[in-house]
Design a protein around this motif. Structure first.
Motif, PDB file in Angstrom:
ATOM      1  N   MET A 372      22.835 -35.588  30.422  1.00 60.45           N
ATOM      2  CA  MET A 372      24.144 -35.485  29.793  1.00 60.45           C
ATOM      3  C   MET A 372      24.645 -34.073  30.044  1.00 60.45           C
ATOM      4  O   MET A 372      23.954 -33.093  29.746  1.00 60.45           O
ATOM      5  CB  MET A 372      24.045 -35.773  28.296  1.00 60.45           C
ATOM      6  CG  MET A 372      25.396 -35.754  27.580  1.00 60.45           C
ATOM      7  SD  MET A 372      25.288 -36.266  25.837  1.00 60.45           S
ATOM      8  CE  MET A 372      24.384 -34.885  25.153  1.00 60.45           C
ATOM      9  N   THR A 437      22.791 -39.751  24.004  1.00 61.92           N
ATOM     10  CA  THR A 437      22.786 -38.297  23.850  1.00 61.92           C
ATOM     11  C   THR A 437      21.451 -37.644  24.160  1.00 61.92           C
ATOM     12  O   THR A 437      21.394 -36.457  24.463  1.00 61.92           O
ATOM     13  CB  THR A 437      23.191 -37.918  22.411  1.00 61.92           C
ATOM     14  OG1 THR A 437      22.290 -38.534  21.485  1.00 61.92           O
ATOM     15  CG2 THR A 437      24.606 -38.379  22.123  1.00 61.92           C
ATOM     16  N   THR A 438      20.355 -38.424  24.109  1.00 65.16           N
ATOM     17  CA  THR A 438      19.043 -37.820  24.369  1.00 65.16           C
ATOM     18  C   THR A 438      18.336 -38.388  25.591  1.00 65.16           C
ATOM     19  O   THR A 438      17.434 -37.752  26.139  1.00 65.16           O
ATOM     20  CB  THR A 438      18.117 -38.020  23.155  1.00 65.16           C
ATOM     21  OG1 THR A 438      17.833 -39.426  23.001  1.00 65.16           O
ATOM     22  CG2 THR A 438      18.755 -37.493  21.890  1.00 65.16           C
TER      23      THR A 438
END
Length: 561
Positions: A372, A437-438
């Motif tokens: 990301m 997100t991770t």
């Protein structure tokens, strides 16, 4: 003496004819051409039972039965060589369309002609003359060529329904490349009624094998496809744009290099060359308005996307990079980020970038490392290892042809480990869902997934060649919700499904089908397959490659609203 020789020649037999012919020619040469013309007997080879060969097909992929013509011998022509043939196309249709003229001798010395047509040409009427000819060893006999006319009519594959284009679906932008837009979800938020589906128009084009139809641009009432040549000739470096309304050509121009892909932004089209070059034109003309050469190879699929006024462009010159170009001035990158591969010594090539302009974040899966990044400066905010392919080609590269897909839940990212661009080619690969997100893995499934998944409303749809079925899986845990089996007559899934609120459009090598999501049955189908895309107005576009000498393709449109 000459007249005596001529009278005796047939009786001397074939063995001495060439010798006497040579001697006669030498003698005649001294007497001048006028004497030879006076002594030469011009004869007809055949009398035909038909004066023409004709064929009509409904579309360029149609098949013509061989036209049979009986050629009855005249003046013992069967004792000479079997004639050769040549096609002489009329100036009004200077395209050769005769595939063969078989000349089969019959027991009585006549000839059975079988005329075969080649129909992989643009719709139109093609006329000309076929000439049968031969050379004679007898200097006193000249065989007049036998000629007959031909006519081939290739139709357009149906009657166009050029109804008024519907209004743009609220909130929908242009369909740009793989997955339709920046999130690559392949989703159009519209409810459809199959009773309103009908063919709009068909346009036959020349599209060489190095064009990638999944990258078609559909927006602003036009269709752009790399190396699209609606004129029917060799396309070379041509870029063409046609009208969505009726399929007419809006413009065509030769670019500095031949394009592989095209995406659009505003009133500009961005054409990708295999040498790392970006060529910018307007949507209305082919003049090059901007030009950029990347630091590496940009010939990647699914490749580029737009977000926040930036053109995001992966490159892979032995090392993977992601660059952001200002769409207003593409000369100098705003930033470039270096992306390492998961496995040292392996170069992962041909991957794409996905973006969420609302949150200012972009996502990549290069070399089995999901990342990301900030859209503002390319800074990496998170990364995680994910399943990928681990086999090398002879050049030490692994071609993955994938990009993350962002569902509408705002939390998940769907990854495909790799796929193959070749039509019908199925490879063992992974379908993985991670935390957006991770990068933490939520679930993983294996199969032969032919293309990027499409997703909406908590469901992931994929075409699996190993099960020969479309699979609907839960976005939350990957559980199989339902399947739709491929018809037994079909061979393989084609590229790019299109998802709406009521139907899933899928394609095989034989047909395109709209699956009703409520009944999970085929609500509509047409006997043509290909790459799919949907315009903001809700018009379905199907690009159907047809193998052949000219690499003909059909560009078909269907009204859905």
């Amino acid at each position: 003496m000459l007249s005596t020789m001529r009278r005796r020649l047939p009786a001397m037999g074939k063995l001495f004819a060439p010798v006497l012919a040579l001697g006669g020619s030498v003698m005649l040469a001294g007497c001048g051409g006028a004497v030879r013309d006076l002594l030469t007997d011009t004869r007809d080879m055949y009398q035909l039972n038909k004066s023409s060969a004709e064929c009509q097909v409904d579309q360029p992929t149609g098949t013509c039965q061989d036209v049979k013509i009986l050629a009855s011998k005249r003046h013992n022509f069967s004792e000479t060589f079997r004639p050769d043939w040549v096609e002489e196309a009329d100036a009004t249709s200077p395209v050769h369309v005769i595939d063969h003229v078989y000349r089969d001798p019959l027991a009585n010395g006549d000839m059975q002609l079988s005329v075969g047509f080649r129909t992989s040409v643009q719709p139109g009427i093609y006329t000309g003359t076929i000439k049968l000819f031969t050379l004679s060893l007898d200097p006193f006999t000249e065989w007049r060529p036998t000629t007959f006319r031909y006519r081939l009519e290739v139709r357009n594959g149906g009657t166009a329904n050029l109804s008024t284009l519907p209004a743009v679906i609220p909130g929908r932008e242009s369909w740009v490349g793989y997955g339709g837009g920046g999130t690559r979800a392949g989703y159009m938020p519209v409810s459809l009624d199959p009773a309103k589906f009908n063919a709009r128009w068909t346009r036959w084009v020349v599209s060489p094998t190095n064009s990638w139809g999944e990258s078609l641009y559909l927006g602003q009432g036009l269709i752009a496809l790399p190396e699209l040549d609606v004129g029917g000739g060799p396309s070379g470096r041509n870029a063409s744009v046609i009208s969505l309304k009726d399929g007419t050509e809006l413009w065509r121009a030769a670019l500095p290099e031949y394009p592989l892909q095209v995406i659009g932004h505003g009133d500009r089209l961005y054409w990708e060359a295999p040498t790392g070059r970006v060529m910018v034109t307007s949507t209305t003309a082919g003049t090059v308005l901007g030009d950029h050469t990347a630091k590496g190879n940009t010939a990647v699929a699914p490749g580029w996307t737009f977000a926040g006024g930036r053109l995001l462009m992966p490159t892979d010159p032995e090392v993977n990079y992601l660059s952001a170009l200002d769409v207003a001035d593409i000369k100098t990158p705003l930033w470039t980020t270096t992306l390492t591969d998961r496995i040292v010594g392996m170069n992962y090539a041909s991957w794409g970038v996905t973006a969420d302009a609302d949150t200012g974040v972009t996502y990549v899966n290069a070399g089995g490392v999901y990342r990301m990044l900030r859209l503002s400066d390319g800074g990496i905010q998170a990364e995680a290892r994910v399943p990928t392919r681990e086999d090398l080609d002879l050049l030490g590269q692994a071609w993955v042809h994938q990009a993350p897909v962002l569902p509408d839940d705002g939390m998940s990212a769907i990854l495909l480990s790799h796929r193959d661009l070749m039509r019908g080619s199925a490879v063992q690969n992974h379908l993985t869902v991670v935390d957006r997100t991770t990068g933490a893995q939520r679930w993983d499934a294996t199969g032969q997934f032919m293309d990027h998944p499409v997703t909406a409303n908590g469901v992931v749809y994929v075409s699996n060649q190993s099960t020969k079925a479309v699979e609907a899986r839960s976005l939350a845990d990957g559980s199989l919700l339902w399947t739709w089996p491929m018809p037994s007559t079909d061979g393989f899934w084609q590229r790019q499904m299109v998802l709406t609120d009521t139907h899933l459009f899928v394609s095989t090598d034989k047909q395109t089908v709209a699956i009703d999501l409520a009944t999970r049955t085929a609500a509509w189908q047409v006997p043509v397959g290909g790459w799919l895309g949907m315009t903001p107005e809700g018009v379905l576009v199907v690009v159907s490659p047809v193998a052949g000498a000219l690499q003909m393709s059909a560009l078909r449109t269907f009204n859905l609203r």
